[in-house]
Design an enzyme around this catalytic site. Structure first.
Site, PDB file in Angstrom:
ATOM      1  N   ASP A   1      -8.310  -9.251   3.384  1.00 26.44           N
ATOM      2  CA  ASP A   1      -8.119  -8.194   4.378  1.00 26.44           C
ATOM      3  C   ASP A   1      -9.174  -8.155   5.475  1.00 26.44           C
ATOM      4  OD1 ASP A   1      -7.194  -6.023   5.692  1.00 26.44           O
ATOM      5  OD2 ASP A   1      -7.598  -4.552   4.129  1.00 26.44           O
TER       6      ASP A   1
ATOM      7  N   GLU B   1       0.812  -1.216   0.000  1.00 27.65           N
ATOM      8  CA  GLU B   1       0.000   0.000   0.000  1.00 27.65           C
ATOM      9  C   GLU B   1       0.852   1.275   0.000  1.00 27.65           C
ATOM     10  OE1 GLU B   1      -2.768  -0.629   3.288  1.00 27.65           O
ATOM     11  OE2 GLU B   1      -4.147  -1.608   1.908  1.00 27.65           O
TER      12      GLU B   1
ATOM     13  N   GLU C   1     -12.629  -2.729  11.931  1.00 27.23           N
ATOM     14  CA  GLU C   1     -12.653  -1.931  10.705  1.00 27.23           C
ATOM     15  C   GLU C   1     -13.758  -2.377   9.747  1.00 27.23           C
ATOM     16  OE1 GLU C   1      -8.967  -2.168   8.554  1.00 27.23           O
ATOM     17  OE2 GLU C   1      -9.727  -1.022   6.852  1.00 27.23           O
TER      18      GLU C   1
HETATM   19  O1  GCW Z   1      -7.154  -3.143   6.166  1.00 29.82           O
HETATM   20  C1  GCW Z   1      -6.243  -2.242   5.635  1.00 29.82           C
HETATM   21  C2  GCW Z   1      -6.570  -0.939   6.268  1.00 29.82           C
HETATM   22  C3  GCW Z   1      -5.411   0.002   6.371  1.00 29.82           C
HETATM   23  C4  GCW Z   1      -4.244  -0.741   7.006  1.00 29.82           C
HETATM   24  C5  GCW Z   1      -3.889  -1.925   6.134  1.00 29.82           C
HETATM   25  C6  GCW Z   1      -2.773  -2.769   6.727  1.00 29.82           C
HETATM   26  C7  GCW Z   1      -2.578   0.091   8.495  1.00 29.82           C
HETATM   27  O2  GCW Z   1      -7.644  -0.366   5.600  1.00 29.82           O
HETATM   28  O3  GCW Z   1      -5.800   1.106   7.133  1.00 29.82           O
HETATM   29  O4  GCW Z   1      -3.141   0.086   7.224  1.00 29.82           O
HETATM   30  O5  GCW Z   1      -5.006  -2.770   6.008  1.00 29.82           O
HETATM   31  O6  GCW Z   1      -3.090  -3.742   7.395  1.00 29.82           O
HETATM   32  O7  GCW Z   1      -1.611  -2.454   6.540  1.00 29.82           O
END
Ligand code: GCW
Length: 687
Positions: free
Chosen positions: A339, A266, A367
């Site tokens: 995720d 990311e 989340e």
């Molecule tokens: O789930 C996603 C999140 C990000 C997060 C990323 C990760 C810390 O939306 O906010 O960043 O995963 O786990 O690195």
């Protein structure tokens, strides 16, 4: 006279009813029963062990409890041997864990069995996604307990120390022994002298509770902080920079735990920026930490924007590196391949990397599960994950056994949970979110515990009110069990499946609105946004059907699973329906096991999830007589909000998918109350 007594009683009851704000977590118990604690040593940790026993003793009045640090090869790591009157351990934290176990048995009315209890994982770690400015990425319970915005960010107050102490105590009570103090999207400033000094102050408060601190690092720190022209892990200057930095850290915090790293993920920099591998990057850090006993937790959460299937990428990048990592590197893998979704199959890396230590990463903060609003007990999800059969070493190779050292002789066993803790009075934003912090710690200690047992333990410690419901009589305690414990536990145990149903049943995933990941958004696809950040990439709905084809004929991600799973998932007839649309793209009239069409089945799942939340509201309302007024009202308000949001999920998803299915919603389902345009245009503040 009678009147006066009643008034006094009423006042006392009211005081105890009003005094609950959730700040004491599951450690509410206070006792006046005397206990005689015998221990032939003194230390800060043992003093805590003693004082916890004295504060909470609920056994035989005047009993003696003997605490002994021993050398016993049957006890492993920070494990302990326990009986009604004695706790033995090889380490002082082990004594403390034994004390909390003894008290837990007393508080939950269990007989303390004579037994040895050894931890499933050596490293039981909370990952805080806390930023140096005091905000928390995906935090829903207020600001950071460690960092603050503005000038006084580095100041340490007495209040801070008190809070850290309460935090450490709660963690120790469930066996957590590590805390990563900052976000994996790390700021390089975390490694500056000032921040390290603050980290030292935190470490000092946590240490007597057996908790070590760790830091997330930015891989490009040598350039960003050290002014070097590169952060290439094979560059001698870079290697030297990290060694010097690590030496500095240990001179400030002698028992520092190590680093957590998000690299080439990311947008974060990593070794691939310099043409190197994850192993090159992780090993460089591991070498610097090794002389001090530190570890590197290197995350496998990687995916490139141009791949045809995000779910397969971590496996593709990491499997070829199996065997190339140093012994003190642990690969930290999210439970699912995408995720932290409400439901995913386990990541195929578990059990597959046989020559590398692999640790699960769970997300305690919700989340993707309704954040601070929804009541969702995550232990059910983690139980499902840990018990997933990988078949990597024959049957019985569950994820739990593949990661806890039962199967592979990995030197380091570990598990991490992304924390849901913040400055809120009740720590977690929702009273029931405390149960997820609790369950994570308990599972990290014993990965065989069931969600049923965890729910029961937590409810008893968190809600039992001996004083206010006159529990001295066994009659009232039976009443409490039947009318409070059993229905509330049932509600908790059903809550995760309910959320899956009203959000994304049958294997659907990642159909959230925009960046905030709270409400529904299967339609969300702004122009220019990378495809794998938009829900249509995941649900693939069109007039022919719905679902992501990951079979041999599709993206082939299914081949990352060991047989017989590969064939089982690949064949639509044997693929469990809970994962159906994860692995298959199917026509709307596909016939489900129930005999219904896929479209109808989808409708019934959304409806079932939504109706469940309605039931939860009724269960909670009926539990009112057993609750203090504040927690009752606060949870009631959240359940009402959850209900509205579940309705939006159901309406939004059904109306959106209906555009493709072109079928009617079955008549016995409550028709949507919203219209799609309204939901999409966002005129619903609940989203
Ligand atoms: O789930 C996603 C999140 C990000 C997060 C990323 C990760 C810390 O939306 O906010 O960043 O995963 O786990 O690195």
């Amino acid at each position: 006279m009678i009147k006066l007594t009643s008034v006094i009683l009423l006042i006392c009851t009211s005081i105890s009813l009003f005094a609950e704000n959730g700040s004491k977590l599951w450690l509410r118990y206070e006792s006046t029963t005397a206990v005689n604690v015998v221990c032939d040593r003194t230390s800060p940790t043992l003093a805590i062990a003693r004082s916890e026993l004295e504060k909470a003793w609920d056994g035989e009045a005047g009993a003696t409890v003997v605490l002994t640090v021993v050398k016993d090869s049957a006890i492993i790591g920070d494990g302990f041997r326990i009986s009604k009157n004695s706790i033995q351990a090889n380490t002082e934290p082990g004594i403390l864990y034994g004390v909390f176990e003894l008290l837990r048995c007393q508080q939950t009315d269990q007989v303390t069995q004579e037994k040895i209890s050894n931890p499933a994982y050596n490293y039981r770690i909370l990952n805080h996604w806390d930023n140096p400015d005091g905000s928390i990425e995906r935090g829903y319970a207020g600001g950071s307990i460690f960092w603050r915005r503005g000038q006084d960010s580095l100041v340490v107050t007495e209040n801070d120390k008190l809070r850290w102490k309460e935090y450490a105590r709660a963690n120790a009570s469930i066996g957590i022994n590590g805390a990563v103090l900052n976000n994996v999207n790390a700021s390089p400033s975390m490694l500056t002298k000032d921040y390290l000094e603050k980290a030292k102050a935190i470490a000092e408060v946590l240490r007597p509770y057996g908790i070590k601190i760790y830091l997330s690092i930015k891989f490009s720190s040598p350039s960003m902080l050290g002014g070097l022209s590169s952060s290439d892990p094979l560059d001698p200057e870079v290697i030297q920079w990290w060694q010097t930095k690590v030496n500095e850290i240990y001179s400030i915090i002698p028992d520092f735990g190590g680093f957590l790293v998000k690299a080439n993920s990311e947008g974060q920099p990593g070794p691939q920026n310099y043409g190197r591998t994850h192993a090159d990057g992780a090993n460089m850090l591991a070498d610097a930490l090794k002389p001090f006993g530190g570890i590197v937790m290197w995350r496998a959460f990687v995916y490139a924007p141009d791949s045809d299937d995000r779910a397969g990428q971590a496996y593709n990048e990491f499997m070829p590196l199996d065997g190339q990592f140093r012994e003190n590197v642990i690969i930290q893998v999210k439970n699912g391949p995408v995720d932290f979704q409400p439901r995913e199959p386990f990541s195929p890396l578990f059990g597959a990397m046989k020559k590398t230590s692999v640790m699960p990463e769970l997300q305690i903060t919700m989340e993707y599960l309704g954040q601070e609003v929804h009541l969702v007990f995550l232990a059910s999800m983690w139980e499902e994950f840990l018990n997933s059969e990988t078949y990597q070493e024959g049957s019985g190779s569950t994820v739990a056994r593949c990661t806890d050292g039962s199967i592979f002789p990995q030197k380091y066993t570990a598990i991490a949970g992304v924390s849901n803790i913040g400055l809120d009075t009740n720590w977690c934003g929702h009273h029931f979110a405390q149960a997820n912090w609790y369950a994570f710690g308990r599972l990290a200690w014993n990965n065989k515990l069931t969600s049923d047992q965890l729910g029961e333990e937590w409810i008893k410690q968190t809600f039992y009110m001996p004083a206010s419901n006159n529990s001295a009589s066994s009659e009232s305690s039976t009443e409490w069990t039947e009318n409070f414990l059993i229905p509330i536990k049932e509600m908790m145990l059903q809550s995760r499946e309910a959320a899956v149903n009203y959000m994304m049943p049958l294997g659907l995933h990642h159909i959230f609105a925009g960046y905030d990941h709270y409400g529904p958004g299967p339609w969300y696809a702004p122009k220019g946004l990378r495809a794998d950040w938009t829900p249509p990439y995941y649900h693939q709905a069109d007039t022919n059907g719905i679902g992501f084809d990951r079979t041999l004929k599709g993206s082939n991600a299914v081949s990352q699973y060991h047989e017989p799973l590969r064939s089982q998932f690949n064949d639509v007839n044997t693929c469990p329906e809970i994962y159906l649309l994860w692995f298959h793209h199917l026509p709307w009239d596909y016939k489900m096991k129930s005999g219904r069409t896929l479209w109808d089945e989808l409708c019934y799942h959304y409806e079932a999830g939504f109706q469940k939340v309605h039931e939860f509201r009724k269960i909670w309302d009926a539990a009112k007589p057993f609750l203090d007024s504040d927690r009752f009202a606060e949870v009631q308000k959240k359940l009402n909000e959850q209900y509205l949001n579940a309705q939006l999920w159901k309406d939004g998803c059904l109306l959106y998918f209906q555009q493709f299915s072109r079928r009617a919603i079955p008549k016995d389902i409550e028709p949507p109350v919203h219209n799609l345009e309204g939901i999409v245009s966002g005129d619903h503040p609940e989203i």
